[in-house]
Write a protein that holds these residues in place. Structure first.
Motif, mmCIF file in Angstrom:
data_model
loop_
_atom_site.group_PDB
_atom_site.id
_atom_site.type_symbol
_atom_site.label_atom_id
_atom_site.label_comp_id
_atom_site.label_asym_id
_atom_site.label_seq_id
_atom_site.Cartn_x
_atom_site.Cartn_y
_atom_site.Cartn_z
ATOM 1 N N LYS A 22 8.390 9.826 -3.905
ATOM 2 C CA LYS A 22 8.362 8.595 -3.108
ATOM 3 C C LYS A 22 7.486 7.540 -3.790
ATOM 4 O O LYS A 22 7.788 6.344 -3.772
ATOM 5 C CB LYS A 22 7.821 8.876 -1.712
ATOM 6 N N MET A 23 6.372 7.995 -4.400
ATOM 7 C CA MET A 23 5.448 7.049 -5.023
ATOM 8 C C MET A 23 6.104 6.336 -6.197
ATOM 9 O O MET A 23 5.868 5.143 -6.430
ATOM 10 C CB MET A 23 4.195 7.776 -5.503
ATOM 11 N N THR A 24 6.927 7.046 -6.979
ATOM 12 C CA THR A 24 7.539 6.424 -8.158
ATOM 13 C C THR A 24 8.447 5.263 -7.781
ATOM 14 O O THR A 24 8.618 4.318 -8.554
ATOM 15 C CB THR A 24 8.355 7.459 -8.945
ATOM 16 N N SER A 25 9.029 5.336 -6.591
ATOM 17 C CA SER A 25 9.904 4.242 -6.156
ATOM 18 C C SER A 25 9.132 3.149 -5.432
ATOM 19 O O SER A 25 9.578 2.003 -5.373
ATOM 20 C CB SER A 25 11.010 4.790 -5.237
ATOM 21 N N ALA A 26 7.970 3.490 -4.892
ATOM 22 C CA ALA A 26 7.203 2.505 -4.120
ATOM 23 C C ALA A 26 6.202 1.733 -4.975
ATOM 24 O O ALA A 26 5.839 0.604 -4.658
ATOM 25 C CB ALA A 26 6.467 3.197 -2.975
ATOM 26 N N LEU A 31 0.811 -1.220 0.000
ATOM 27 C CA LEU A 31 0.000 0.000 0.000
ATOM 28 C C LEU A 31 0.842 1.267 0.000
ATOM 29 O O LEU A 31 0.289 2.371 0.015
ATOM 30 C CB LEU A 31 -0.927 0.010 1.217
ATOM 31 N N LYS A 32 2.179 1.113 -0.002
ATOM 32 C CA LYS A 32 3.058 2.282 0.081
ATOM 33 C C LYS A 32 2.818 3.254 -1.071
ATOM 34 O O LYS A 32 2.686 4.460 -0.876
ATOM 35 C CB LYS A 32 4.524 1.825 0.070
ATOM 36 N N GLY A 33 2.814 2.696 -2.287
ATOM 37 C CA GLY A 33 2.625 3.564 -3.446
ATOM 38 C C GLY A 33 1.299 4.303 -3.386
ATOM 39 O O GLY A 33 1.216 5.503 -3.677
ATOM 40 N N LEU A 34 0.226 3.607 -3.000
ATOM 41 C CA LEU A 34 -1.092 4.226 -2.877
ATOM 42 C C LEU A 34 -1.079 5.294 -1.787
ATOM 43 O O LEU A 34 -1.672 6.365 -1.949
ATOM 44 C CB LEU A 34 -2.142 3.146 -2.562
ATOM 45 N N PHE A 35 -0.373 5.003 -0.678
ATOM 46 C CA PHE A 35 -0.288 5.951 0.432
ATOM 47 C C PHE A 35 0.363 7.255 -0.018
ATOM 48 O O PHE A 35 -0.149 8.349 0.229
ATOM 49 C CB PHE A 35 0.490 5.323 1.585
ATOM 50 N N TYR A 36 1.523 7.153 -0.699
ATOM 51 C CA TYR A 36 2.230 8.353 -1.139
ATOM 52 C C TYR A 36 1.415 9.120 -2.192
ATOM 53 O O TYR A 36 1.418 10.355 -2.212
ATOM 54 C CB TYR A 36 3.600 7.987 -1.710
ATOM 55 N N ASP A 37 0.721 8.387 -3.051
ATOM 56 C CA ASP A 37 -0.100 9.050 -4.072
ATOM 57 C C ASP A 37 -1.242 9.829 -3.434
ATOM 58 O O ASP A 37 -1.493 10.985 -3.780
ATOM 59 C CB ASP A 37 -0.655 8.011 -5.052
ATOM 60 N N ARG A 38 -1.941 9.197 -2.483
ATOM 61 C CA ARG A 38 -3.074 9.874 -1.835
ATOM 62 C C ARG A 38 -2.598 11.076 -1.015
ATOM 63 O O ARG A 38 -3.269 12.107 -0.971
ATOM 64 C CB ARG A 38 -3.841 8.899 -0.932
ATOM 65 N N LYS A 39 -1.417 10.909 -0.410
ATOM 66 C CA LYS A 39 -0.855 12.015 0.374
ATOM 67 C C LYS A 39 -0.464 13.173 -0.551
ATOM 68 O O LYS A 39 -0.722 14.352 -0.248
ATOM 69 C CB LYS A 39 0.363 11.512 1.141
ATOM 70 N N ALA A 40 0.114 12.826 -1.711
ATOM 71 C CA ALA A 40 0.494 13.855 -2.683
ATOM 72 C C ALA A 40 -0.741 14.572 -3.209
ATOM 73 O O ALA A 40 -0.754 15.802 -3.352
ATOM 74 C CB ALA A 40 1.271 13.223 -3.835
ATOM 75 N N PHE A 69 -0.630 2.174 -12.888
ATOM 76 C CA PHE A 69 -1.261 3.291 -13.618
ATOM 77 C C PHE A 69 -0.964 4.628 -12.944
ATOM 78 O O PHE A 69 -0.571 5.600 -13.596
ATOM 79 C CB PHE A 69 -2.765 3.046 -13.701
ATOM 80 N N GLU A 70 -1.165 4.706 -11.618
ATOM 81 C CA GLU A 70 -0.967 5.962 -10.905
ATOM 82 C C GLU A 70 0.475 6.445 -11.051
ATOM 83 O O GLU A 70 0.747 7.643 -11.157
ATOM 84 C CB GLU A 70 -1.328 5.791 -9.422
ATOM 85 N N ARG A 71 1.418 5.512 -11.038
ATOM 86 C CA ARG A 71 2.825 5.902 -11.178
ATOM 87 C C ARG A 71 3.090 6.476 -12.567
ATOM 88 O O ARG A 71 3.793 7.477 -12.725
ATOM 89 C CB ARG A 71 3.716 4.691 -10.930
ATOM 90 N N MET A 72 2.470 5.863 -13.581
ATOM 91 C CA MET A 72 2.698 6.295 -14.948
ATOM 92 C C MET A 72 2.174 7.708 -15.187
ATOM 93 O O MET A 72 2.841 8.531 -15.800
ATOM 94 C CB MET A 72 2.021 5.327 -15.916
ATOM 95 N N ILE A 73 0.960 7.996 -14.678
ATOM 96 C CA ILE A 73 0.400 9.322 -14.952
ATOM 97 C C ILE A 73 1.014 10.385 -14.055
ATOM 98 O O ILE A 73 0.867 11.582 -14.303
ATOM 99 C CB ILE A 73 -1.131 9.336 -14.790
ATOM 100 N N ALA A 74 1.731 9.966 -12.988
ATOM 101 C CA ALA A 74 2.365 10.936 -12.097
ATOM 102 C C ALA A 74 3.776 11.299 -12.544
ATOM 103 O O ALA A 74 4.392 12.198 -11.972
ATOM 104 C CB ALA A 74 2.398 10.396 -10.667
#
Length: 535
Positions: free
Chosen positions: A182-186, A145-154, A192-197
């Motif tokens: 942080k999300m790009t590494s997690a 859930l790390k990537g989702l956490f950093y995305d939602r926080k961002a 999908f979220e990493r790609m559009i970010a």
């Protein structure tokens, strides 16, 4: 910049394929034409509601099922509702949290909390989102859930910066950028979220990466859903201007409509862009769509954004409408004299035509009255002709009879045969003569009014109708009303003709009228309305 023809052809191909349309355009206006049609359509919301009903039906049967099954169904409902309606999203994310907490599933609980953070952020509930975020810590978040956490926080800090737009906004944007890194590494390599970010992440030299070509390739090569296309097209629009920007925003808004996404910035930004481009009509349609979507989703921050834009567009629309109105007034004044002259001529012609029509109606009325008078005269003439001839013949017959009787009686008296004279007088059958008279009267009357008997019986109930036993004759009751139809309405005269007492005539009339289906004067009128033949 990309090749313009290739770029627009690709966008249109994508829009038409997603909507099953049949369009062959190569300009930005083509996307707007497709969008205008879709703005009026409710079929995508109907499909969304159908999906929700199916999942809700499965949920109604899940009480006895496992926690995993119920959690999965709650998650599906939330996935449908998150871009669609805030209140329902909140209900189902709370159900996910309650179910996972009751089951002791910490992973499910934190996943639900991250989704609640997203819901609070999109709804502009930053106080609640901040409180929830303060309870979530990096070290306690599972790796999955790390990537989702950093995305939602961002997203939280990015939305907070946009909402406040003050001296603190730079700090919030810096924090958002930090969380995107942080999300790009997690995140997983192809998430999908990493790609559009990726467009939000600075490269090693500190400059933002060029993302237009990257996103366009991403749209056309990854089989994205309508909702994902809308997100990517929205991001891509930040790197273009003019018609290119409008085309991308139109694609994003179109995809939002087709995915029933009510929490959307695309249609609002498209309205702003069209307003700046001078297309006020389409801009106003887009803003109205944004207003209805925001009201349906119930997002506070989105309503504020719309309130900032709507007065500008509404004011410009009103000003343009007033200018058009002024032009119309000037044009109208130029044609005023011609119009007034034409109206005067039309009024004169109308008045004359009205007078002619009044005279025509008067003539028609008088002709109708004359026709009615002529009809009655024809009836009276027919009656007079028939009965004058009848009485001439009868009178001649009775005179001849009396003349023969007189000669016979005089001869027998002169011969002093008094008994024979009395026998001759006694031989006269007055009753038979009266019956012959009635028979003749019946024949002449039915000749003049052949439909009298059925027409008279239509005024009575079936069980009370009067039909003579012998065809071509009248019985006493019918004979009374036949005389009335001929205009003989005095009971005493009728009694004298038919050899009845006045009370008997009165009783017959009262008894028949009591059985009639119409009462009083209406019955008398219906009797008098029975028509003569050929009249």
């Amino acid at each position: 910049m990309l090749n313009a023809k290739f770029f627009f052809a690709l966008l249109l191909l994508l829009a038409v394929a997603a909507g099953n349309g049949a369009y062959c355009f190569t300009k930005k206006d083509s996307l707007l034409q497709i969008l205008k049609k879709e703005l009026k359509s409710s079929r995508y919301d109907q499909l969304k509601e159908a999906r929700l009903r199916r999942i809700r039906s499965l949920l109604s049967e899940s009480a006895s099922q496992s926690y995993q099954r119920r959690y999965q169904l709650y998650s599906r409902m939330l996935q449908e509702y998150m871009p669609y309606q805030f209140d329902s999203s909140y209900v189902y994310v709370k159900k996910m949290m309650e179910a996972s907490e009751k089951e002791g599933d910490s992973y499910g609980l934190q996943e639900s909390q991250l989704k609640l953070l997203q819901i609070f952020t999109t709804a502009g509930m930053f106080t609640e989102a901040g409180e929830l975020l303060s309870d979530l810590h990096d070290e306690s978040i599972p790796a999955g859930l790390k990537g989702l956490f950093y995305d939602r926080k961002a997203r939280f800090y990015e939305s907070l910066a946009d909402y406040n737009n003050d001296r603190h906004s730079r700090k919030y944007r810096a924090e958002a950028e930090k969380q995107f890194i942080k999300m790009t590494s997690a995140s997983p390599p192809n998430a999908f979220e990493r790609m559009i970010a990726r467009a939000e992440v600075p490269d090693s030299l500190g400059n933002r990466r060029p993302s237009a070509g990257f996103y366009l390739h991403f749209i056309t090569h990854h089989g994205l859903s309508n909702h994902e296309i809308a997100m990517v097209a929205m991001r891509l629009s930040h790197h273009y201007s003019g018609d290119d920007k409008i085309a991308l925003l139109a694609l994003s808004a179109l995809s939002d409509i087709r995915s029933s996404t009510k929490y959307t910035q695309a249609v609002l930004h498209l309205g702003e862009a069209l307003y700046k481009a001078g297309d006020l009509k389409t801009a106003y349609e887009c803003i109205n769509k944004a207003v209805s979507d925001a009201a349906f989703y119930n997002a506070r921050s989105h309503k504020i954004d719309i309130q900032n834009v709507l007065p500008l567009i509404a004011g410009k629309t009103i000003m343009e409408t007033e200018q058009q109105r002024d032009k119309l007034i000037i044009s109208s004044l130029l044609f005023a004299l011609i119009g007034v002259t034409a109206i005067c001529i039309i009024a004169i012609v109308f008045i004359q035509m009205k007078k002619i029509k009044v005279n025509e109606r008067l003539i028609q009325k008088q002709n109708g009255q004359l026709a009615a008078v002529n009809l009655k005269l024809m009836e009276h003439t027919r009656i007079n002709e028939e009965y004058i001839g009848f009485f001439f013949k009868k009178s001649f017959s009775y005179i001849s009879l009396l003349e023969r009787l007189k000669r016979t009686v005089e001869r027998k008296i002169k011969m002093k045969k008094f008994d024979d004279a009395l026998e001759t007088i006694a031989a006269l059958q007055i009753t038979r003569e009266r019956e012959d008279l009635y028979k003749s009267l019946d024949q002449i009357f039915l000749k003049l009014l052949p439909d009298f008997i059925p027409a008279f019986n239509e005024l009575l109930k079936p069980e009370d109708q009067i039909w003579p036993q012998k065809e071509g004759s009248l019985n006493p009751v019918l004979r009374i009303f036949a005389l009335i139809r001929l205009g003989i309405k005095d009971d005493e005269t009728i009694a004298g003709i038919l050899d009845y007492s006045i009370s008997t005539i009165y009783t017959y009339k009262i008894r028949i009228k009591a059985k009639a289906i119409v009462k009083g004067e209406e019955f008398d009128k219906r009797v008098m309305d029975i028509k003569f033949i050929n009249c």
